[in-house]
Write an enzyme that holds these catalytic residues in place. Structure first.
Site, PDB file in Angstrom:
ATOM      1  N   ARG A  40       0.854  -1.199   0.000  1.00 41.98           N
ATOM      2  CA  ARG A  40       0.000   0.000   0.000  1.00 41.98           C
ATOM      3  C   ARG A  40       0.884   1.242   0.000  1.00 41.98           C
ATOM      4  NH1 ARG A  40      -2.001   2.633   4.985  1.00 41.98           N
ATOM      5  NH2 ARG A  40      -3.617   4.156   4.452  1.00 41.98           N
ATOM      6  N   ARG A  81     -11.194  19.639   8.696  1.00 39.25           N
ATOM      7  CA  ARG A  81     -10.362  20.186   9.769  1.00 39.25           C
ATOM      8  C   ARG A  81     -10.892  21.540  10.214  1.00 39.25           C
ATOM      9  NH1 ARG A  81      -5.760  17.193  10.062  1.00 39.25           N
ATOM     10  NH2 ARG A  81      -5.148  16.025   8.185  1.00 39.25           N
ATOM     11  N   LYS A 222     -13.166   2.223   0.735  1.00 46.69           N
ATOM     12  CA  LYS A 222     -12.843   2.134   2.158  1.00 46.69           C
ATOM     13  C   LYS A 222     -14.109   2.459   2.956  1.00 46.69           C
ATOM     14  CE  LYS A 222      -8.936   3.960   3.512  1.00 46.69           C
ATOM     15  NZ  LYS A 222      -7.870   4.993   3.653  1.00 46.69           N
ATOM     16  N   THR A 280      -6.182  -1.526   9.945  1.00 44.27           N
ATOM     17  CA  THR A 280      -6.017  -0.542  11.018  1.00 44.27           C
ATOM     18  C   THR A 280      -5.832  -1.159  12.401  1.00 44.27           C
ATOM     19  OG1 THR A 280      -7.593   0.830   9.774  1.00 44.27           O
ATOM     20  CG2 THR A 280      -6.751   1.715  11.849  1.00 44.27           C
TER      21      THR A 280
END
Length: 484
Positions: A40, A81, A222, A280
């Site tokens: 990846r 953000r 994802k 993860t």
């Protein structure tokens, strides 16, 4: 000198993320030998120029080991953000009122800029806003076109440009940012095999990426947003592969809800015939420790027992102190789980009923025939890879040797459960098919003299989508004579 490498002894694939700890050609080769089946490349970190040498190093494995290499480019996606603070950092107190607005003036303990117009359009009273990977929690009390008023439910320190998650509403943002479009064009130009799209919320999010890819790579979704769960089947149908991205999923949802969702995503992906990666924090402690916790090993094993196609290392192999040990551990867990006599029964808890097509019927038959006659392998000839995906969906008890005339197909199959893909010239006749299957089984040490193998192909040859032949043959052992 090229040296053919035998198939892995395990069927689950290991996907290793590359980064500062592992982006040299020497280290990439070492990780491959330690058990990494695919790599990846995270487009969130570093510039495009730095990725060129990494991609070339991965491709150089093909010459060294005589095997296709598999590269997944992971796009950053729309990162939300907050703006900046006059003092760089503030403390939000429990119960206090905190405002997010469109004013670019540096913030303080009462307000800060939120430079994402889409959130103001989608937000509703009662929705949660999670800051800094969920460390701080705000609850929306009211909102206007350029102002969101919240109450602090979980306080703490908040600094410049920290990430924001909006778990309770679907934010109408484009799935691809300008950076993503640039990175996608770069990745396609570099010839990567898979493009991973982050923060997918709905099947429509995949449309633009699919168009930009133009068939030059496979598209992976994802799953890391709660909204994606509501339309999971549609999303899985619209992509070529799926990743259970437990990082952001675990931020936006209670931690205890992630394990059942992981099982649901894996089950749905398997049922619909899409490769699925569990990712993860799988061996998180190995970022700093040479050995994992027992809980982490159990977590990885659970994903394998559920029948995931691949298990992924993130920071463990990209930035940790023990990248080789992390890959070695993943490999060892995979081998140990698959040696369990109950492994085969457990991965078949998921019912994968064949679609009413000849190819699906033959894929199911190939699995059953291989078990009945104790064949050593299933060998399939494919152009697009669809036959291989159908067989792998059945989770046969024997290895799957895939022979394809397309480099691109062989490379993409590096994320598919139990598959050993080989790039080779196409066949022209039934006799040529049988002879080549026998030679390749011997050359790649997937079967030996006296062993039976099951062959699947399509007639007429060189015609994609024509799978209609299943054939059982016995290998004599002298088929390589005269072929070097």
């Amino acid at each position: 000198m090229t040296r053919a490498i035998s198939p892995r002894s395990r069927k689950v694939r290991v996907l290793a993320t590359l980064g500062p700890a592992s982006n040299t050609a020497e280290m990439i080769a070492t990780l491959y030998e330690a058990g990494a089946d695919a790599f990846r490349v995270n487009m969130s970190h570093g510039d495009q120029a730095s990725k060129v040498a990494v991609i070339q190093a991965i491709r150089s494995l093909e010459k060294k080991f005589g095997r296709p290499s598999t590269i997944l480019a992971d796009l950053q996606g729309p990162k939300l953000r907050v703006g900046q603070f006059a003092e760089g950092r503030v403390m939000l107190e429990l119960g206090a009122t905190f405002v997010l607005d469109r004013d670019p003036t540096p913030g303080d303990a009462t307000r800060v800029e939120l430079p994402h117009r889409e959130i103001f359009e989608a937000i509703e009273p009662g929705a949660r806003l999670l800051l800094d990977d969920g460390k701080l929690v705000l609850r929306v009390t009211s909102h206007a076109a350029d102002r969101i008023v919240t109450r602090v439910e979980v306080g703490g320190a908040l600094s410049n440009n920290k990430g924001l998650n909006v778990p309770d509403v679907v934010v109408p943002m484009a799935a691809l940012t300008e950076k993503d479009r640039s990175d996608l064009a770069f990745a396609i130009d570099q010839g990567v095999d898979w493009i991973a799209l982050s923060f997918v919320q709905r099947p429509e999010d995949l449309a633009e990426a699919r168009k930009l890819i133009g068939g030059k790579a496979a598209l992976l979704a994802k799953i890391e947003k709660p909204a994606a769960i509501e339309r999971l089947e549609e999303i899985v149908e619209a992509c070529d592969g799926v990743m259970v991205a437990r990082g952001d999923l675990g931020v936006e949802l209670p931690p205890e809800s992630v394990p059942p969702l992981q099982k649901r995503i894996v089950e749905t992906s398997r049922r619909l015939g899409r490769p699925v990666i569990v990712a993860t924090q799988m061996l998180e402690s190995m970022i700093t420790s040479p050995s994992p916790t027992r809980a982490e090993v159990s977590d990885v094993a659970t994903a394998i027992y559920d029948g995931a196609d691949a298990i992924m290392l993130s920071a463990e192999s990209a930035a940790g102190a023990w990248p080789v040990e992390s890959v070695t551990m993943m490999n060892a867990i995979g081998e140990a789980v698959e040696r369990d006599p109950m492994h085969g029964d457990r991965i078949r808890f998921t019912v994968t009923r064949p679609d009413p097509t000849t190819a699906d019927a033959l894929a199911e038959a190939a699995k059953n025939i291989a078990a009945t006659v104790s064949a050593k392998a299933i060998i399939c000839f494919t152009t697009s890879g669809s036959t291989a995906r159908r067989i792998a969906r059945e989770r046969p008890s024997v290895p799957l040797l895939v022979l394809t005339p397309r480099h691109e197909t062989a490379r993409r199959l590096g994320l598919l459960w139990g598959t050993h893909a080989v790039h080779t010239r196409d066949v022209d006749s039934f006799e040529d098919m049988v002879a080549k299957a026998k030679r390749m089984a011997l050359r790649h040490k997937i079967a030996g003299a006296g062993d039976s193998v099951v062959i699947m192909a399509g007639v007429p040859f060189r015609t994609p989508g024509s799978t209609n032949v299943i054939h059982v043959v016995r290998i004599v052992g002298d088929e390589l004579k005269g072929y070097g």
